[in-house]
Scaffold this motif. Sequence first.
Motif, PDB file in Angstrom:
ATOM      1  N   UNK A 162      -1.891   9.730  -0.069  1.00 55.11           N
ATOM      2  CA  UNK A 162      -2.810  10.235   0.955  1.00 55.11           C
ATOM      3  C   UNK A 162      -2.073  10.833   2.152  1.00 55.11           C
ATOM      4  N   UNK A 163      -0.730  10.901   2.044  1.00 57.22           N
ATOM      5  CA  UNK A 163       0.121  11.456   3.104  1.00 57.22           C
ATOM      6  C   UNK A 163      -0.151  10.780   4.450  1.00 57.22           C
ATOM      7  N   UNK A 164      -0.135   9.461   4.440  1.00 53.45           N
ATOM      8  CA  UNK A 164      -0.363   8.661   5.646  1.00 53.45           C
ATOM      9  C   UNK A 164       0.921   7.916   5.994  1.00 53.45           C
ATOM     10  N   UNK A 165       1.402   8.092   7.207  1.00 52.19           N
ATOM     11  CA  UNK A 165       2.638   7.434   7.632  1.00 52.19           C
ATOM     12  C   UNK A 165       2.289   6.166   8.406  1.00 52.19           C
ATOM     13  N   UNK A 166       2.606   5.018   7.788  1.00 45.09           N
ATOM     14  CA  UNK A 166       2.278   3.727   8.386  1.00 45.09           C
ATOM     15  C   UNK A 166       3.464   2.765   8.413  1.00 45.09           C
ATOM     16  N   UNK A 167       4.538   3.061   7.688  1.00 44.22           N
ATOM     17  CA  UNK A 167       5.665   2.138   7.607  1.00 44.22           C
ATOM     18  C   UNK A 167       6.251   1.880   8.998  1.00 44.22           C
ATOM     19  N   UNK A 218       0.831  -1.211   0.000  1.00 42.00           N
ATOM     20  CA  UNK A 218       0.000   0.000   0.000  1.00 42.00           C
ATOM     21  C   UNK A 218       0.865   1.260   0.000  1.00 42.00           C
ATOM     22  N   UNK A 219       2.117   1.125  -0.396  1.00 41.54           N
ATOM     23  CA  UNK A 219       3.032   2.267  -0.350  1.00 41.54           C
ATOM     24  C   UNK A 219       2.553   3.462  -1.145  1.00 41.54           C
ATOM     25  N   UNK A 220       2.070   3.230  -2.357  1.00 40.96           N
ATOM     26  CA  UNK A 220       1.549   4.347  -3.162  1.00 40.96           C
ATOM     27  C   UNK A 220       0.334   4.974  -2.489  1.00 40.96           C
ATOM     28  N   UNK A 221      -0.551   4.141  -1.977  1.00 39.49           N
ATOM     29  CA  UNK A 221      -1.746   4.636  -1.281  1.00 39.49           C
ATOM     30  C   UNK A 221      -1.356   5.562  -0.130  1.00 39.49           C
ATOM     31  N   UNK A 222      -0.382   5.152   0.680  1.00 44.63           N
ATOM     32  CA  UNK A 222       0.052   5.997   1.788  1.00 44.63           C
ATOM     33  C   UNK A 222       0.679   7.292   1.293  1.00 44.63           C
ATOM     34  N   UNK A 225       9.038   8.216   0.467  1.00 44.95           N
ATOM     35  CA  UNK A 225       7.985   8.670   1.379  1.00 44.95           C
ATOM     36  C   UNK A 225       8.113   7.926   2.703  1.00 44.95           C
ATOM     37  N   UNK A 226       8.074   8.672   3.772  1.00 45.26           N
ATOM     38  CA  UNK A 226       8.061   8.098   5.120  1.00 45.26           C
ATOM     39  C   UNK A 226       9.240   7.147   5.342  1.00 45.26           C
TER      40      UNK A 226
END
Length: 443
Positions: free
Chosen positions: A106-111, A99-103, A241-242
């Motif tokens: 959407x500027x969501x940090x989940x890693x 889901x890297x592109x999705x994050x 990203x992230x």
Amino acid sequence: MNDSRFIIEAPQFDLLTGEAVFTYRLDDFEFTEILRFNTSNIDQTRAGSDAFVSLLDLTAAVLGVSYFKLRAPFEIDATALGFSQAQQAFLLDVYENGLGEFYARNDLKRFGRLSLTAGPARDLNPVALPDKSLVLIGGGKDSLVSVQLLERAGLDLTLFAVNPKGPILSTSERSGLPFISVERILDPEMIRLGQQPGFYNGHVPSTAINSMIAALASLLYGFDKIVLSNERSASEGNVEFDGRLANHQHSKSLDFERAIADTLSSATGGALQYFSLLRPYSEARIGQLFARSTRYDDVFSSCNRNFRLAGHDGPLWCGKCPKCHFVFLILAPHMDRARLEAIFGQNVLDNPDNIGPYRELTGLIGHKPWECVGEILEAAACLWRIADDPQWRDTAVPKALKPELEAFYGAGRLQWAYQELMTDSSDHLIPQDIETAVAPHAN
């Protein structure tokens, strides 16, 4: 949204109807997804095996990304399922990097921040599978190159797709090979919520999803090999990203291929193999292989835009999206101009409106498009390669961008890059016997 919890319920499979039912809960919402398998030729023994139950659990978790992403919570509750530590690591990779592109978009940090709780690993008794190959087909040039190589090598193969339409159906029919399909029915409420305020939407790792469905089909119908057609450039990411490189094609990458191959093998006691036949090749090399045959010229398509909107009712190629731009480009060094224009219904390289998009595709501006396209340097080298070809040198895009490419990369680097693109890599998971059988037909 961060207080949400995503719950994956135990999946169910009905041998009589061929339906696999997956249930998910997210806050006050409950979702149900259904897979429908043709009941003809299902092996009842394997359908009741520990291996199938294990694969069903893994499939439930992987399919869950479509529902998880509505709120992208930090906690995933899979206690109704049984997973080993290695399987949990694989699933976290699907939910993080898949889901890297999705994050990123959407500027969501989940890693590194997600938690997955699961029940104890399932018992495992090895399963026996026939020596047959299930080949995922997408209607584009890549899977068709795999099909033709495997045919020439004399392998026993059957084509496979989930929810087939348009070019998948037409290319499968043209091949004359056996074809298995599975119907996937998404919960319509998930689709509706994805368009509403307060919910997220975006790209999911479709190759991971389709691969798990293919794994279920392999046990039900009897195949010991799942064959993909992912090339080496799929491992190149898009943006940082992230703290990680987000890759639109993560579930087509070599790292993911290794992870899912190990996961499927361990879940079946070593019976099920998973590999990409095209991993040694660049997109440019695949273009060369595809150009050797005209068999699929009028039925194949890699255009996501027209494929998505019109199925097989409209033009096969829009000529405007990154996929159209890239595929036209990597076929151009190996095809007669008249043939390529006949396939696309236009000359994509002779449209001045495409100069800007090709600047992005070749790394002169922006970043690699969020699409299944080849490497930045690969596109640059192919465009530079044809810029002096009498067929292409006076067309709008090569004429405009050749000086920019030479100034940015240097002619020597571009020449080296093209030569390297046509040199096959040894970094792949293809079984030795299949590699040996296919090699004479790829040279």
